[in-house]
Design an enzyme around this catalytic site. Structure first.
Site, short mmCIF file in Angstrom:
data_model
loop_
_atom_site.label_atom_id
_atom_site.label_comp_id
_atom_site.label_asym_id
_atom_site.label_seq_id
_atom_site.Cartn_x
_atom_site.Cartn_y
_atom_site.Cartn_z
N SER A 228 41.61 34.46 45.99
CA SER A 228 42.01 33.13 45.53
C SER A 228 40.94 32.12 45.93
O SER A 228 39.77 32.28 45.55
CB SER A 228 43.39 32.78 46.08
OG SER A 228 43.91 31.63 45.46
N GLU A 346 48.47 36.55 37.09
CA GLU A 346 48.25 35.70 38.25
C GLU A 346 49.21 34.50 38.29
O GLU A 346 49.74 34.14 39.34
CB GLU A 346 46.81 35.17 38.25
CG GLU A 346 45.73 36.22 38.24
CD GLU A 346 45.31 36.65 39.64
OE1 GLU A 346 45.95 36.22 40.61
OE2 GLU A 346 44.35 37.43 39.74
N HIS A 441 49.75 36.87 41.60
CA HIS A 441 48.64 36.38 42.42
C HIS A 441 48.80 36.84 43.87
O HIS A 441 49.87 36.68 44.47
CB HIS A 441 48.60 34.86 42.35
CG HIS A 441 47.40 34.23 42.96
ND1 HIS A 441 46.13 34.41 42.47
CD2 HIS A 441 47.27 33.39 44.03
CE1 HIS A 441 45.27 33.72 43.19
NE2 HIS A 441 45.93 33.11 44.16
#
Length: 533
Positions: A228, A346, A441
């Site tokens: 991320s 995600e 995610h």
């Protein structure tokens, strides 16, 4: 003969004596860590300072290296996390709620401080039972606003057991890590401000270069990896001329900054807004800002971000001389092997970041038209919404591709053009009971670290996938190539073959991952770069 034998014994004596705490000397100081009783020969050193506390006059300055010391210091407890709000625990609980496992979420108390520039090291090579091992330095995610290297998600013991030395770090976040201001720029010898969080990451890498050999690691085989915002930071570091020689491979999981970035002047305006919120004295604004309490600054930064102000990596003209995507497109990034990819859905757990529009098929069509302009008809053809039932899944897919899939595809092509080895993946595993979330995610993190989070359902398939990913990740750290074991051969990416590896319930080589979608979306993204700054 007796003297020679004694000398040889001393030279080969392990760093850890049975019954005593494992210890190493780093920057002249003896650090006492903890032996992991459930793993023979494995040790962890927690809360190792790599830079001076960025407080007082050092707030909003580049990190100052921790000076060489002497004596002995305990490295048994994690340090405080950098100043932040407690947002990630809420995010974790919201995911666990889907699986009905909220009661199994392990509490991670958030103790924050500006004195937070510490790292943690897991190693099984203190006794030098093998040659120096590859080093993997983890940069945590959390939107550059939250997170800490001490999270249960990132426990490095299982990964280190695969023959690497694992390092996790803290770095300044949010307003403390990424605020620019005209006065900060003026006092800087580099005429730059902001990007302090990235500078912290570079300082941690310098500490690794100086000291990791004492932990059994190889300073010439350092892999920086992250997820991320951590992944985005990895790519920024690859684009920075200040990173040269500090790492030799990179792994970027679910985050590639292939979009327009704020210039220094725009970021300075945001910082001036924070100063106004804090009622800083215009005649000595920096003294006022540095005198404000941690909570006052954190609150002002939180309000600024909520109002749409920027608090992240910027084009400061020094650390990042241009937008990262432009540096990649021009071939100015570090030519280090790159392993990079994203997850299939995600955005299913990133609803805070989703664009707002009227939740109807007509509202969706309007949003597509505003976002993709001339490409909108093709986007609607690729992601059609005929009824309200189609709306959420198609919307999540298109935003996932816009923010993750297509930026990643741009990056791998730029690396291939640099004649640098690059390996592309997509993580597609869907957990039992998590069909609504898909491959969400951050879901791949426990697989890459080999950790079992108590609230996350796992089957034999998940154990096999985790073992496979750990082999790929650690082999890449060792050689720059994930191949060499019994796992399926992972083809290096090239624009001609356009191959990637799917990491899911099964493994398979995929040709043309996201090509049809990204051929439509990329021109829209490029138009944004052309008009930026």
């Amino acid at each position: 003969m007796t003297r020679l034998l004694f000398s040889l014994l001393i030279l080969s004596w392990p760093a850890t004596v049975v019954g005593q705490a494992p210890s190493v000397v780093a920057d002249g100081q003896t650090l006492e860590g903890t032996a992991l009783t459930d793993r023979s020969g494995m040790s962890v050193f927690r809360g190792v300072r790599y830079a001076m506390a960025p407080v007082g006059d050092l707030r909003w300055r580049p990190p100052v290296p921790h000076p060489a010391g002497s004596g002995t210091r305990a490295a048994k407890d994690f340090s405080p996390s950098c100043a932040q709000t407690d947002r990630l625990s809420v995010w974790t609980r919201s995911i666990a709620q889907v699986f009905g496992t909220v009661d199994k979420v392990e509490a991670e108390p958030l103790v924050i401080s500006e004195d937070c520039l510490y790292l943690n090291v897991w190693t099984g090579n203190l006794a030098r039972r093998s040659a120096a091992q590859p080093v993997m330095v983890w940069i945590h995610g959390g939107s550059n606003l939250n997170g800490q290297g001490s999270s249960l998600w990132y426990d490095g013991a299982n990964l280190a057991a695969k023959g690497v030395v694992v390092v996790t770090i803290n770095y300044r976040l949010g307003v403390f890590g990424f605020m620019a201001h005209p006065a900060l720029t003026a006092e800087s010898p580099n005429r730059a401000s902001g990007n302090y969080g990235l500078l912290d990451q570079l300082e941690a890498l310098r500490w690794v270069k100086r000291n990791i050999a004492a932990f059994g690691g190889d300073p010439n085989r350092v892999t920086v990896f992250g997820e991320s915002a951590g992944s985005i930071n990895v790519i920024h570091l690859m684009a920075s001329p200040q990173s040269k020689g500090l790492f030799h491979r990179a792994i970027a999981q679910s985050g590639v900054p292939m979009a327009a970035m704020a210039p220094l002047k725009m970021a300075e305006m945001a910082g001036a807004g924070v100063a106004k919120m804090l009622n800083a004295d215009p005649s000595n604004v920096l003294q006022s800002l540095r005198a404000a309490s941690t909570q006052e600054v954190l609150a002002a930064g939180t309000r600024a971000i909520a109002s749409g102000q920027l608090m992240g990596p910027i084009v400061d003209g020094w650390l990042l001389p241009d937008m990262t995507v432009r540096l990649f497109e021009a071939g100015k990034q570090l030519a280090v092997p790159l392993l990079v990819g994203s997850n299939a859905l995600e955005m299913s757990t990133l609803r805070t970041y989703l664009p707002r529009f009227e939740q109807t098929p007509a509202g969706y069509q309007k949003w597509v038209g505003q976002t993709f302009a001339a490409a909108a008809p093709k986007v609607l053809e690729l992601f059609p919404v005929a009824s309200a039932d189609d709306l959420e899944p198609k919307f999540l897919e298109v935003v996932t591709d816009l923010l993750f899939g297509c930026p990643t595809r741009i990056a791998v092509r730029a690396m291939a053009a640099r004649s640098s080895p690059v390996y592309l993946y997509q993580f597609t595993r869907v957990l039992p009971g998590g069909e609504k979330l898909g491959a969400y995610h951050a879901m791949e993190i426990p697989y890459a670290f080999g950790n079992r989070l108590a609230w996350m359902p796992r089957e034999a398939t998940d154990e096999r996938l985790s073992a496979t990913m750990m082999e790929y990740w650690t082999r890449f750290a060792a050689t720059g190539n994930p191949n060499g074991g019994r796992e399926m051969k992972w083809p290096a990416y090239s624009p001609e073959s356009d191959q990637s590896l799917e990491l899911g319930s099964t493994l398979r080589v995929v040709t043309g991952l996201k090509k049809s979608v990204c051929d439509v979306i990329e021109p829209v993204m490029r138009a944004g770069w052309a008009t930026a700054m």
